[in-house]
Write a protein that holds these residues in place. Structure first.
Motif, mmCIF file in Angstrom:
data_model
loop_
_atom_site.group_PDB
_atom_site.id
_atom_site.type_symbol
_atom_site.label_atom_id
_atom_site.label_comp_id
_atom_site.label_asym_id
_atom_site.label_seq_id
_atom_site.Cartn_x
_atom_site.Cartn_y
_atom_site.Cartn_z
ATOM 1 N N ARG A 36 11.408 42.545 -42.163
ATOM 2 C CA ARG A 36 11.132 42.911 -40.770
ATOM 3 C C ARG A 36 9.668 43.275 -40.543
ATOM 4 N N ASP A 37 9.047 43.911 -41.557
ATOM 5 C CA ASP A 37 7.681 44.402 -41.351
ATOM 6 C C ASP A 37 6.628 43.295 -41.343
ATOM 7 N N VAL A 39 7.313 40.243 -39.726
ATOM 8 C CA VAL A 39 7.615 39.298 -38.641
ATOM 9 C C VAL A 39 6.407 39.257 -37.696
ATOM 10 N N PRO A 40 5.826 38.079 -37.500
ATOM 11 C CA PRO A 40 4.628 38.006 -36.649
ATOM 12 C C PRO A 40 4.909 38.484 -35.215
ATOM 13 N N LYS A 41 3.960 39.264 -34.724
ATOM 14 C CA LYS A 41 4.054 39.754 -33.338
ATOM 15 C C LYS A 41 3.958 38.580 -32.373
ATOM 16 N N GLY A 42 4.412 38.808 -31.157
ATOM 17 C CA GLY A 42 4.296 37.775 -30.126
ATOM 18 C C GLY A 42 5.499 36.850 -30.135
ATOM 19 N N TYR A 43 5.244 35.552 -30.076
ATOM 20 C CA TYR A 43 6.304 34.556 -29.906
ATOM 21 C C TYR A 43 7.416 34.680 -30.945
ATOM 22 N N GLU A 45 8.383 37.243 -32.888
ATOM 23 C CA GLU A 45 9.173 38.471 -32.731
ATOM 24 C C GLU A 45 9.918 38.509 -31.392
ATOM 25 N N ASP A 46 9.255 38.048 -30.354
ATOM 26 C CA ASP A 46 9.840 38.172 -29.015
ATOM 27 C C ASP A 46 10.871 37.092 -28.712
ATOM 28 N N GLU A 47 10.662 35.922 -29.291
ATOM 29 C CA GLU A 47 11.492 34.785 -28.899
ATOM 30 C C GLU A 47 12.410 34.324 -30.043
ATOM 31 N N ARG A 51 18.343 38.785 -31.576
ATOM 32 C CA ARG A 51 18.296 40.047 -30.841
ATOM 33 C C ARG A 51 19.712 40.636 -30.765
#
Lengths: 372, 372
Positions: A36-37, A39-43, A45-47, A51
């Protein structure tokens, strides 16, 4: 943001905290598969990252929780096998997890057109109205082509709507595929000419990976009325492809061979409805064979009912398929099957008819029992 | 009479009489699938019907028996999917049965040539001697082609022998298959040019049923050094076909996605060694990925050891493959992995390296730990 589809998992856990940790692990495992630590921020993590949408105690007394996780259509990449991989690829290897249900999204429905014919098309092909379908199987392996064709003829004359190969009939020297296909189509045609019926022959489609699609097309060219495929052996994209192939038009009967581990344990795999219902419908199976309750397999009445319901429920696009319970179905079981399945069902009866002193009479008696 | 191969089943049963009845049911179910009293005399009964050869109490305290059943090669008809169907097609749906082991026969060995390269070929391609192989994976899904290619470059420069796609990388728009393949082969080539190493890029081969074989060939033409396939998704004949295809020559890495239900329950499916060892070797997998003990999956040390042994044991023809334990492998686990797997192993390390502040240094430290 792309639309998201959802998967509901049963998660064995002692308490909510453990369940949440396991559910977040699934969300990670099924998508990015890295700690988890990092996981690239942005696309990503967000997409792309799964979830966790909801988590609730399992309502049925099972020792765990139901976790609903959503996944982005972007992660699927238009690949049905990758869709299955997201649903349960690596997590299939973790005990105490089970796929309970799948919530579709527009992109999944566009990737999976579902059955080409569905129960309505299977009935139309058989020339019947809103009543149960009847299917039988020629067997056993080891009989000659002529003997198998004779069985096909008699099943057709007896009024079975679909006569399929046993799923063990492949290209054995006693009854090679092409020879058997031709002979059985001819035999069923003769019976139809005598009876005025519209029985279809359904060959078993298997073989080397590069020959399967070709054999399905050979079956259509030879006059088969449907084809049978075992997705758990042949691969999960074969039926879906054929159901959408512009150069192919037959209905597809799915056989459950080799799929059992996906459902029989309470501690892994899928719920019966998710596997034989939802997934097989997404795969384009017009009819799905599964073991009937009370026969020689262990499915319960409720599990069978749940499969039948999933074959018919509104899914936002795919046609309704037909459940084809088989495996130890005999005359005595018909009344309780009528009670469970109603009219939207295909009775698959093999061995019980072969035990009858006169096969054609046996088929007619079966029809009488089903339509009584 | 044709030669016979054997399957040894664990049969859950309270006593020997129940076990015998269940074993005779398997022999029937897996071959003729009709009631015993209507099995045709002569060839079908004498040759095709499964034959119970031995039955003994399970020696390991499990509540049941081990039944060895023999099957005729005539029943296989030269079809690998039918071989699997005979081994466990319908019986997979009966709880309390497990395939423990498979005993081969000349015809099965002729149908299944096994790995084309095996561990020896994988080492030769990597330019190394009799030492463990190192593999890593580019990920996660959602990264651009350029970012994934950079990872491939760094893994190669760090000395990993094989750099594979994450099994979730398919044809997503962020890194489409053909573009990613080309970029990663190029990036690994650049790293090799700098280091003098011989790292291979291993793309994930999936897609529509009619495109998989084609994509594998595209990978070879583009300069990939192996391909990865998930047999439980793509179909069990794909790897076997490619391993024997005269127009293809790359090693095959098998990925366990979607296969978990076949092994995780004590009450259904296969033993770990039969599934990831014997069957994957028959399928032609040069390397077989499976979850290492002590990681985030539940395989035990003994289960993992049994897979490794089955990859290497003399099978009467097929080359030895290489076990590729992965899933939560990190630096701390290397000493116990060395103790369990010895030198005939491929370490698959992904996430732990991505957590390193400097990926290339991390790879070198991993190699130091493995070769210490």
């Amino acid at each position: 943001m792309a639309p998201r589809f959802t998967v509901r998992y049963f998660v064995r856990a002692a308490d909510a905290a453990e369940a949440k940790a396991r559910a977040l692990d699934i969300a990670l495992e099924q998508t990015v598969e890295i700690p988890r630590d990092v996981v690239p921020k942005g696309y990503v993590e967000d997409e792309i990252l799964g979830r966790l949408e909801t988590l609730e105690q399992a309502p049925d007394g099972r020792p765990g929780f139901l976790a609903t996780i959503s996944y982005s259509e972007d992660d699927v990449g238009g690949d049905f096998l990758q869709f299955l991989n997201i649903v349960f690829g690596n997590s299939s290897i973790k005990p105490g997890l089970k796929v309970e249900d799948i919530g579709l999204s527009p992109g999944i429905l566009s990737l999976c057109k579902g059955p080409r014919h569905g129960i309505t098309g299977l009935r139309a092909r058989a020339g019947i109205g809103d009543i149960p379908l009847l299917m039988s199987a020629i067997k056993p392996v080891g009989l000659s082509t002529a003997a198998l064709a004779r069985l096909a003829h008699d099943f057709a004359l007896g009024g079975m709507h679909y006569v399929k190969d046993d799923h063990g009939l492949v290209d054995q020297r006693t009854a090679p595929f092409s020879e058997r296909l031709k002979a059985c189509v001819e035999a069923v045609g003769e019976a139809n000419a005598k009876s005025g019926g519209r029985t279809s022959f359904v060959p078993n489609i298997t073989g080397p990976a590069d020959a399967i699609l070709e054999r399905a097309k050979e079956a259509e060219a030879a006059g088969a009325g449907a084809v049978m495929i075992a997705p758990a052996l042949a691969g999960y994209d074969v039926a879906r492809m054929l159901a959408a192939d512009p150069d192919f038009s037959l209905p597809i009967v799915a056989h459950p061979a080799f799929s059992g581990a996906n459902v029989v344990s309470p501690d892994c795999g899928f719920s019966h409805r998710a596997f034989y219902g939802v997934l097989h419908r997404l795969m384009g199976a017009d009819a799905v064979v599964f073991p009937n309750f009370g026969g020689r397999f262990g499915f319960t009445r409720e599990e069978c009912r749940s499969i039948a319901e999933a074959c018919a429920v509104e899914m936002g696009g795919p046609k309704a398929g037909v459940p084809a319970p088989g495996g130890g179905v005999n005359f005595a079981r018909v009344p309780e099957m009528r009670a469970v399945y109603g009219k939207d069902v295909m009775y698959l009866v093999g061995g019980a008819l072969l035990q009858e002193p006169n096969l054609i009479d046996g088929c007619r008696r079966l029809a009488e029992a089903v339509y009584a």
